[in-house]
Design a protein around this motif. Sequence first.
Motif, PDB file in Angstrom:
ATOM      1  N   UNK A   1       0.815  -1.216   0.000  1.00  0.00           N
ATOM      2  CA  UNK A   1       0.000   0.000   0.000  1.00  0.00           C
ATOM      3  C   UNK A   1       0.856   1.278   0.000  1.00  0.00           C
ATOM      4  N   UNK A   2       2.161   1.085   0.175  1.00  0.00           N
ATOM      5  CA  UNK A   2       3.063   2.256   0.244  1.00  0.00           C
ATOM      6  C   UNK A   2       3.788   2.483  -1.068  1.00  0.00           C
ATOM      7  N   UNK A   3       3.803   1.448  -1.917  1.00  0.00           N
ATOM      8  CA  UNK A   3       4.609   1.502  -3.147  1.00  0.00           C
ATOM      9  C   UNK A   3       4.240   2.698  -4.011  1.00  0.00           C
ATOM     10  N   UNK A   4       5.245   3.463  -4.381  1.00  0.00           N
ATOM     11  CA  UNK A   4       5.037   4.603  -5.269  1.00  0.00           C
ATOM     12  C   UNK A   4       4.749   5.906  -4.565  1.00  0.00           C
ATOM     13  N   UNK A   5       4.592   5.867  -3.244  1.00  0.00           N
ATOM     14  CA  UNK A   5       4.196   7.081  -2.527  1.00  0.00           C
ATOM     15  C   UNK A   5       5.330   7.705  -1.697  1.00  0.00           C
ATOM     16  N   UNK A   6       6.540   7.218  -1.889  1.00  0.00           N
ATOM     17  CA  UNK A   6       7.673   7.767  -1.133  1.00  0.00           C
ATOM     18  C   UNK A   6       7.896   9.232  -1.522  1.00  0.00           C
ATOM     19  N   UNK A   7       8.436  10.076  -0.664  1.00  0.00           N
ATOM     20  CA  UNK A   7       8.858   9.727   0.690  1.00  0.00           C
ATOM     21  C   UNK A   7       7.672   9.628   1.653  1.00  0.00           C
ATOM     22  N   UNK A   8       7.736   8.592   2.477  1.00  0.00           N
ATOM     23  CA  UNK A   8       6.684   8.384   3.471  1.00  0.00           C
ATOM     24  C   UNK A   8       6.914   9.318   4.671  1.00  0.00           C
ATOM     25  N   UNK A   9       6.015   9.238   5.636  1.00  0.00           N
ATOM     26  CA  UNK A   9       6.133  10.109   6.816  1.00  0.00           C
ATOM     27  C   UNK A   9       7.286   9.593   7.705  1.00  0.00           C
ATOM     28  N   UNK A  10       8.195  10.463   8.087  1.00  0.00           N
ATOM     29  CA  UNK A  10       9.297   9.990   8.941  1.00  0.00           C
ATOM     30  C   UNK A  10       8.826   9.724  10.372  1.00  0.00           C
ATOM     31  N   UNK A  11       9.644   8.961  11.107  1.00  0.00           N
ATOM     32  CA  UNK A  11       9.360   8.729  12.523  1.00  0.00           C
ATOM     33  C   UNK A  11       8.343   7.626  12.761  1.00  0.00           C
ATOM     34  N   UNK A  12       8.396   6.598  11.921  1.00  0.00           N
ATOM     35  CA  UNK A  12       7.472   5.469  12.109  1.00  0.00           C
ATOM     36  C   UNK A  12       8.283   4.177  12.123  1.00  0.00           C
ATOM     37  N   UNK A  13       8.011   3.311  13.078  1.00  0.00           N
ATOM     38  CA  UNK A  13       8.756   2.076  13.275  1.00  0.00           C
ATOM     39  C   UNK A  13       7.769   0.912  13.374  1.00  0.00           C
ATOM     40  N   UNK A  14       8.163  -0.240  12.872  1.00  0.00           N
ATOM     41  CA  UNK A  14       7.244  -1.389  12.906  1.00  0.00           C
ATOM     42  C   UNK A  14       7.820  -2.577  13.670  1.00  0.00           C
ATOM     43  N   UNK A  15       6.910  -3.287  14.334  1.00  0.00           N
ATOM     44  CA  UNK A  15       7.301  -4.518  15.024  1.00  0.00           C
ATOM     45  C   UNK A  15       6.316  -5.615  14.613  1.00  0.00           C
ATOM     46  N   UNK A  16       6.676  -6.847  14.957  1.00  0.00           N
ATOM     47  CA  UNK A  16       5.794  -7.964  14.616  1.00  0.00           C
ATOM     48  C   UNK A  16       4.583  -7.959  15.554  1.00  0.00           C
ATOM     49  N   UNK A  17       3.391  -8.135  14.973  1.00  0.00           N
ATOM     50  CA  UNK A  17       2.149  -8.202  15.768  1.00  0.00           C
ATOM     51  C   UNK A  17       2.226  -9.393  16.714  1.00  0.00           C
ATOM     52  N   UNK A  18       1.927  -9.154  17.955  1.00  0.00           N
ATOM     53  CA  UNK A  18       1.907 -10.260  18.923  1.00  0.00           C
ATOM     54  C   UNK A  18       3.250 -10.524  19.580  1.00  0.00           C
ATOM     55  N   UNK A  19       4.296  -9.827  19.134  1.00  0.00           N
ATOM     56  CA  UNK A  19       5.644 -10.081  19.655  1.00  0.00           C
ATOM     57  C   UNK A  19       5.989  -9.027  20.718  1.00  0.00           C
ATOM     58  N   UNK A  20       5.846  -9.423  21.958  1.00  0.00           N
ATOM     59  CA  UNK A  20       6.029  -8.490  23.069  1.00  0.00           C
ATOM     60  C   UNK A  20       7.486  -8.050  23.224  1.00  0.00           C
ATOM     61  N   UNK A  21       8.397  -8.995  23.024  1.00  0.00           N
ATOM     62  CA  UNK A  21       9.826  -8.683  23.185  1.00  0.00           C
ATOM     63  C   UNK A  21      10.242  -7.655  22.133  1.00  0.00           C
ATOM     64  N   UNK A  22       9.746  -7.812  20.912  1.00  0.00           N
ATOM     65  CA  UNK A  22      10.085  -6.860  19.843  1.00  0.00           C
ATOM     66  C   UNK A  22       9.537  -5.479  20.182  1.00  0.00           C
ATOM     67  N   UNK A  23       8.347  -5.458  20.765  1.00  0.00           N
ATOM     68  CA  UNK A  23       7.753  -4.167  21.134  1.00  0.00           C
ATOM     69  C   UNK A  23       8.583  -3.507  22.243  1.00  0.00           C
ATOM     70  N   UNK A  24       8.946  -4.308  23.221  1.00  0.00           N
ATOM     71  CA  UNK A  24       9.731  -3.761  24.341  1.00  0.00           C
ATOM     72  C   UNK A  24      11.023  -3.141  23.821  1.00  0.00           C
ATOM     73  N   UNK A  25      11.651  -3.826  22.882  1.00  0.00           N
ATOM     74  CA  UNK A  25      12.922  -3.328  22.324  1.00  0.00           C
ATOM     75  C   UNK A  25      12.702  -2.036  21.540  1.00  0.00           C
ATOM     76  N   UNK A  26      11.526  -1.899  20.929  1.00  0.00           N
ATOM     77  CA  UNK A  26      11.259  -0.718  20.084  1.00  0.00           C
ATOM     78  C   UNK A  26      10.875   0.517  20.897  1.00  0.00           C
ATOM     79  N   UNK A  27      10.402   0.308  22.120  1.00  0.00           N
ATOM     80  CA  UNK A  27       9.873   1.434  22.899  1.00  0.00           C
ATOM     81  C   UNK A  27      10.963   2.172  23.689  1.00  0.00           C
ATOM     82  N   UNK A  28      11.768   2.962  22.980  1.00  0.00           N
ATOM     83  CA  UNK A  28      12.754   3.782  23.702  1.00  0.00           C
ATOM     84  C   UNK A  28      12.122   5.152  23.999  1.00  0.00           C
TER      85      UNK A  28
END
Length: 401
Positions: free
Chosen positions: A156-183
Amino acid sequence: MTRNESIAQRAQQVLTPNYRQQPVAIARGEGVRVWDADGNEYLDFLGGVAVDALGHCHPALVKALEEQARTVWHVSNHYYIPRQVELAEALLAVTPWASRAFFCNSGGEANEAVLKLARKFHHDRGHPERNVIVSCHDSFHGRSLFTVTVGGQPKYQAGFAPLVPGVRHVKYGDLAALEAALDDTVAAFMVEPIMGESGVVPPPEGYLRAVRELTRKKGVLLCLDEVQTGMGRTGKFWAHEWEGITPDLMSSAKALGGGFPIGAMLATEEVGQHLTPGSHGTTYGGNPLACAVALAVLAELRGGVLERSREVAARLRAGLEALASGGRVARVRGRGMLLGVIVQGVAAAEVMKAARAQGLLVNAIGDDVLRLAPPLTLTAAEADLAVERLGAALAAAPAKP
Ligand SMILES: Cc1ncc(COP(=O)(O)O)c(C=O)c1O
């Protein structure tokens, strides 16, 4: 040429080609049933993509719309709008943690408001560095540039760059990944209680409760996207009620207007007050027509529809699960009237096509998911008929090569 074919042909000449329409033109609806331009009847189990919570042309909604249409249509937010205030009061009454409402016209807009407010909240409190939005890969939050960036789906993002800066993604349901991302640069975590568009994917048991604890501990706002799961879709008013948690911000749309466009952002007092005068807005948001219809939807849900929907949803699910004995249903997932039927040995798109021939509209997602989002007013007999038609479609669809 049939009427359906003629409309399809005209559409292909004048509309932008961004949708992949099924080859039917829906001309009329009543309850769970719709009729195409050639007069064929279907059970509508997509429901305008989880929008038509009370079915088509529900008498209470028709009445509310007609009455409001004779009173006043649109005045803008330069003035107070009685219906808007009533709707805010009614929504907040069923959402005890929230005390502020902002109205707009769609789910994407509601999420845009949530995301902007999340950044502004931290900015106003002297932490402009806390501006990163974390969300999940394969989630869906809308099609504006901000929400499509947050949605984490490259297709859904293809062709629309540059996208909005300051966005990070983690795996849905993965708590450890979320914890690592939340600085301490993170403003908010946006998440769907069940991922609807990517195939009715529920998170692991306890995930949302742990997410709530973690975000609170890290000073990160929890933003729940209840655009698809809210307004009774899963059998409770909001899906997060099943988890016993409360977010800081939440979006709603789709079923909120039962087919009339409206979206809402609900916020706690602490966060909501940061949407200060002039900081955000939309011409149509909280328009009297939309609010009058949404008030009627809420009144119906509170008047027993929600309770009855739970019973019929359980029956529907049991019927769908019984289809597994035919060998082509692997399992059923989801909650209430938002169900994903996982097929095997056959392509979901082929089953969708066969179901249409049987008089049942469902939605294929990816290769193996059929999404069902019938009205909450579905009767037991209609649920049984849909299961019968889906069973016939599963049997009729060609096997995967
Ligand atoms: C969870 C979720 N959020 C946001 C949206 C976007 O809503 P809209 O299409 O009304 O902008 C959708 C639409 O499918 C959705 O399912």
